[in-house]
Design an enzyme around this catalytic site. Structure first.
Site, PDB file in Angstrom:
ATOM      1  N   ARG A   1       7.492   3.721   1.858  1.00 57.32           N
ATOM      2  CA  ARG A   1       8.420   4.378   2.882  1.00 57.32           C
ATOM      3  C   ARG A   1       9.654   4.609   2.779  1.00 57.32           C
ATOM      4  NH1 ARG A   1       7.095   1.861   8.548  1.00 57.32           N
ATOM      5  NH2 ARG A   1       7.932   0.141   7.379  1.00 57.32           N
TER       6      ARG A   1
ATOM      7  N   GLY B   1       1.064 -10.803   4.934  1.00 54.64           N
ATOM      8  CA  GLY B   1       1.273 -12.357   4.413  1.00 54.64           C
ATOM      9  C   GLY B   1       2.098 -12.966   5.615  1.00 54.64           C
TER      10      GLY B   1
ATOM     11  N   THR C   1       0.758  -1.224   0.014  1.00 54.06           N
ATOM     12  CA  THR C   1      -0.003  -0.138  -0.012  1.00 54.06           C
ATOM     13  C   THR C   1       0.906   1.460   0.067  1.00 54.06           C
ATOM     14  OG1 THR C   1      -1.660  -1.038   0.951  1.00 54.06           O
ATOM     15  CG2 THR C   1      -1.975   1.323   1.211  1.00 54.06           C
ATOM     16  N   ASN C   2       1.704   1.337   0.689  1.00 52.36           N
ATOM     17  CA  ASN C   2       2.650   2.552   0.950  1.00 52.36           C
ATOM     18  C   ASN C   2       4.027   2.292   0.668  1.00 52.36           C
ATOM     19  OD1 ASN C   2       0.351   4.124   2.103  1.00 52.36           O
ATOM     20  ND2 ASN C   2       0.876   3.091   4.156  1.00 52.36           N
TER      21      ASN C   2
ATOM     22  N   ASN D   1      14.843  -9.124   0.322  1.00 48.34           N
ATOM     23  CA  ASN D   1      13.254  -9.336   0.589  1.00 48.34           C
ATOM     24  C   ASN D   1      12.802  -8.993   2.040  1.00 48.34           C
ATOM     25  OD1 ASN D   1      12.184 -11.883   2.574  1.00 48.34           O
ATOM     26  ND2 ASN D   1      10.926 -11.526   0.504  1.00 48.34           N
ATOM     27  N   ASP D   2      11.867  -8.528   2.326  1.00 47.93           N
ATOM     28  CA  ASP D   2      11.377  -7.783   3.444  1.00 47.93           C
ATOM     29  C   ASP D   2      11.375  -8.863   4.819  1.00 47.93           C
ATOM     30  OD1 ASP D   2       9.323  -9.528   2.714  1.00 47.93           O
ATOM     31  OD2 ASP D   2       7.869  -7.813   2.885  1.00 47.93           O
TER      32      ASP D   2
ATOM     33  N   GLU E   1       0.584 -19.445   5.186  1.00 50.51           N
ATOM     34  CA  GLU E   1       0.132 -18.248   4.926  1.00 50.51           C
ATOM     35  C   GLU E   1      -1.329 -18.287   4.572  1.00 50.51           C
ATOM     36  OE1 GLU E   1       0.893 -15.297   1.251  1.00 50.51           O
ATOM     37  OE2 GLU E   1       2.849 -15.288   2.553  1.00 50.51           O
TER      38      GLU E   1
END
Length: 739
Positions: A437, A562, A434-435, A533-534, A605
């Site tokens: 940052r 997720g 969505t955002n 990767n996050d 997930e």
């Protein structure tokens, strides 16, 4: 900044007058063992020689100075017009551990006659070589005062033990850094006998750029067609505590240099055990005949520093790389463990170990041709005058017996390095569904300033917005006194961090597959860029700033929209052969489970993510089974996971059952992880972490093997793990970097 105290001011003048009364000239013996220590001792020797009314200089030469294979470097001492009082052949050839021990013994046999004849008031001993240990031992037993140069430092090999042993034998110390001074104080040395002088070689280094003939020097050693910053200086020594590995690293270094195809000046290794094998490797690869290489045994120091100052890169494990090269901002690749504990500037990139030459080759690609800010960690150019003044202050009438200052140690008030490092910062980018940052993050993990915008839909718009936000942050960083070292990007999906490419994005971030993020950002911002990767970023954040700090093996699980995570094994982040390691959300816990966004069924997930809980909440709401007394939901409000959690807390048995199933699924997945990689800690991160902590612990206690049931489960305390992890990639690699 290199900060020097005035602790000895009063002592200087008091003892100076005492010495003048007791003796007109101070008899100083300088003993030099090799080309490296002479570069540090020569400036002091010139200083002593320039004051014949105060000092009487005696020079003793021993060690590898007198060996033809190592260039007969005693001749450069004679060329500097120093009278050598004594030459001692002390090296037993063999270049192995036994030969080093025998050389120390031979030196101890020969030194007493020389020291008795010269009868010095003070013996100057430098550094951490085995020859220097013999000098200090002989002088201490013969009641000769010892001034040890460059004690208190840490490098990570047997040199540490020798250096500290010499420090314990020495009566006085001239150190290079505040950290070394503190180490000596911790070792119970008398603070009043320690001078924070800086490195004597820096007195010459910091004026080296003023020479006009550096191009002639480059051409004389490397050829007429070689240009400034377009060549490499290589200097690798054996590590006596791990000879086999150091030879392997040396061979890989030569392979990488051959592949890199740049003109290279290779210096022969020192005389330590293992050097003979390294020379064999060099000759087996034909380095001495290779058109891109010039192999030499010795380069005069004043020319050597010009070669280092104007090199495109220096590679190896010489202390020159982590010390002197920093004075010029020359990029350095430090190989292996020989200099592990040294204080370094940001110009040094560490390659601790390698199985192929590819890692070293990639390090060359990262470093070659760069320029870094000049570092004055080891000196400010005024060491010699401090040391000469310090020697004059020594009271020869004081008892010779050393006094040790046992704890408690007096606090040393000075500017703390952590305070300096706080201003070194990273730009962190978190590309969410969505955002978008961006944040300025300091070395200590403080988010100095954060910027948030809605994430555009197309690739071009996203890149443009990232650049706009980063440029705004860089402008603000100047006013916030933050120095931006690089950019770290955290994004969902499968990422190739080596090339900075998103291979496959999640469905939440459309059109973000097979995309090179690094190149456009690095080109536009002129900064190094890291991408991962996050989930991996969350693990890196925990390793640097959170519960994982100091832990060798742990797993981080992200519980949000997720399910993701990262694995730290033996202090390293695991990426896997195709960069899909730690896709923990897609561990299958049921053969007939709900469909997952990956296309499979029964993934964690599909049970435990925020989207899965939202799906179940909508199902219950559609069946009028969600709302209970105390809950309201207007027509415009979208049902989400929070409504499900609130319903469960208010006693809704259907909602409780959904959360129980979700917690069990996550717990089963974590049990599988415990049985596969056996971490010592599991960190739950994300908005749902606190809700899953107890269910996960319960499943582990019921389903895990007995040996794994004691694994700790903790909830992360980090507010922005994705941003902090993105920042940690920059901060770890651009300051005290490990590659």
């Amino acid at each position: 900044n290199f900060i020097y105290g005035e602790l000895h001011r009063c002592r200087y003048y008091k003892n100076l007058s005492i010495n003048k009364r007791l003796k007109e000239r101070l008899r100083v013996c300088v003993a030099t063992c090799n080309r490296a220590d002479y570069s540090k001792l020569a400036p002091i020797m010139f200083g002593i020689k320039s004051h014949p009314e105060i000092f009487d200089l005696e020079v003793v030469v021993l060690g590898s100075h007198l060996i033809d294979d190592y260039g007969n470097t005693f001749r450069m001492i004679e060329q500097d017009e120093f009278d050598i009082s004594s030459k001692l052949h002390t090296i037993v050839r063999g270049e192995d551990e036994a030969a080093m021990v025998e050389s120390v013994g031979l030196a101890l046999v020969k030194l007493p006659d020389v020291l008795q004849r010269l009868a010095p008031d003070i013996l100057l001993v430098h550094g951490d070589r085995f020859d220097a240990l013999a000098l200090a031992t002989a002088a201490a037993l013969m009641n000769i005062r010892i001034l040890h140069l460059e004690g208190g430092e840490v490098s990570g090999t047997i040199d540490d033990s020798i250096r500290h042993a010499i420090s314990k034998l020495a009566h006085y110390h001239a150190v290079c850094t505040r950290s070394a001074e503190r180490h000596l104080i911790s070792m119970c040395e008398d603070h009043s006998h320690i001078l924070l002088a800086g490195c004597p070689s820096y007195d010459k280094l910091l004026s080296a750029h003023e020479r006009d003939d550096y191009t002639d020097i480059i051409k004389s050693w490397l050829g007429d067609d070689v240009k400034e910053q377009d060549y490499i200086v290589a200097l690798q020594h054996p590590v006596t505590t791990d000879i086999k590995n150091s030879i392997k690293i040396y061979e890989l270094m030569l392979d990488a240099l051959i592949s890199f195809n740049k003109r290279t000046l290779v210096l022969f290794p020192n005389i330590d055990a293992g050097s003979k094998e390294m020379v064999r490797v060099m000759r087996r690869k034909g380095i001495e005949q290779h058109p891109n290489f010039r192999a030499v045994k010795h380069v005069p120091f004043d020319q050597f520093i010009q070669l280092v100052a104007h090199a495109g890169c220096m590679i190896g494990n010489s202390s020159c790389g982590v010390r002197e090269a920093g004075a010029f901002g020359t990029p350095v690749i430090n190989l292996g463990s020989r200099q592990t504990g040294r204080e370094t500037g940001e110009n040094v990139l560490h390659v601790r170990d390698a199985d192929t030459h590819n890692k070293i080759y990639h390090a060359l690609e990262l470093q070659f041709g760069k320029r870094y800010p000049c570092s004055k960690i080891y000196g400010d150019g005024n060491a010699v005058q401090r040391i000469l003044k310090f020697m004059q202050s020594i009271d020869l009438s004081e008892p010779l017996q050393k006094k040790f200052c046992f704890p408690p140690v007096k606090e040393c008030f000075s500017q703390d390095i952590d305070h300096i490092l706080e201003t070194q910062s990273a730009l962190a980018v978190d590309l969410g569904g969505t955002n978008l940052r961006v944040a300025i993050v300091s070395m200590k993990g403080k988010v100095v300033k954060k910027y948030v915008q809605l994430n555009p839909k197309t690739f071009e718009e996203r890149i443009e917005l990232i650049l706009t936000m980063c440029k705004q942050a860089m402008a603000d960083a100047v006013h916030l006194n933050c120095r931006i070292l690089g950019v770290g990007v955290s994004t969902g999906g499968r990422v190739n961090p080596q090339d900075g490419i998103v291979l496959h994005s999640t469905k939440l971030i459309n059109e973000w597959s097979s995309v090179d993020i690094r190149t456009p950002l690095s080109s536009a911002l002129h900064l190094p860029v890291w991408v991962d990767n996050d989930g991996n970023c969350a693990a890196l954040a925990e390793r640097k700033f959170g519960h994982g700090k100091g832990m060798e093996n742990f797993v981080t699980i992200i519980t949000g929209t997720g399910i993701g995570g990262g694995i730290i094994q033996h202090n390293e982040l695991i990426h896997g052969s195709t960069f899909c390691a730690a896709e923990l959300g897609h561990i299958v816990v049921s053969l007939e489970g709900p469909e997952c966004m990956c296309g499979s069924h029964g993934c964690i997930e599909a049970y435990s993510s925020g989207l899965a809980l939202q799906r179940e909440a909508k199902r219950l709401h559609d069946e009028d089974l969600l709302l209970v007394e105390g809950m309201t939901l207007n027509n415009k409000e979208q049902v989400n996971a929070i409504h499900l959690i609130n319903a469960a807390h208010l006693g809704n048995s259907k909602a409780e059952s959904v959360l129980h199933t979700a917690g069990t699924a996550l717990g089963l997945g974590i049990v599988n992880i415990l049985h596969m990689i056996n971490p010592s800690l599991v960190i739950l991160s994300g908005v749902l972490a606190a809700h899953y902590e107890n269910p996960v612990r319960q499943v582990i206690s019921q389903r895990a093997l007995l040996s794994a049931q004691g694994t700790k489960v903790m909830v992360s305390e980090l507010e922005d793990p994705a941003l902090l992890g993105a920042a940690s990639m920059v901060l770890d690699y651009t300051t005290r970097r490990t590659y």
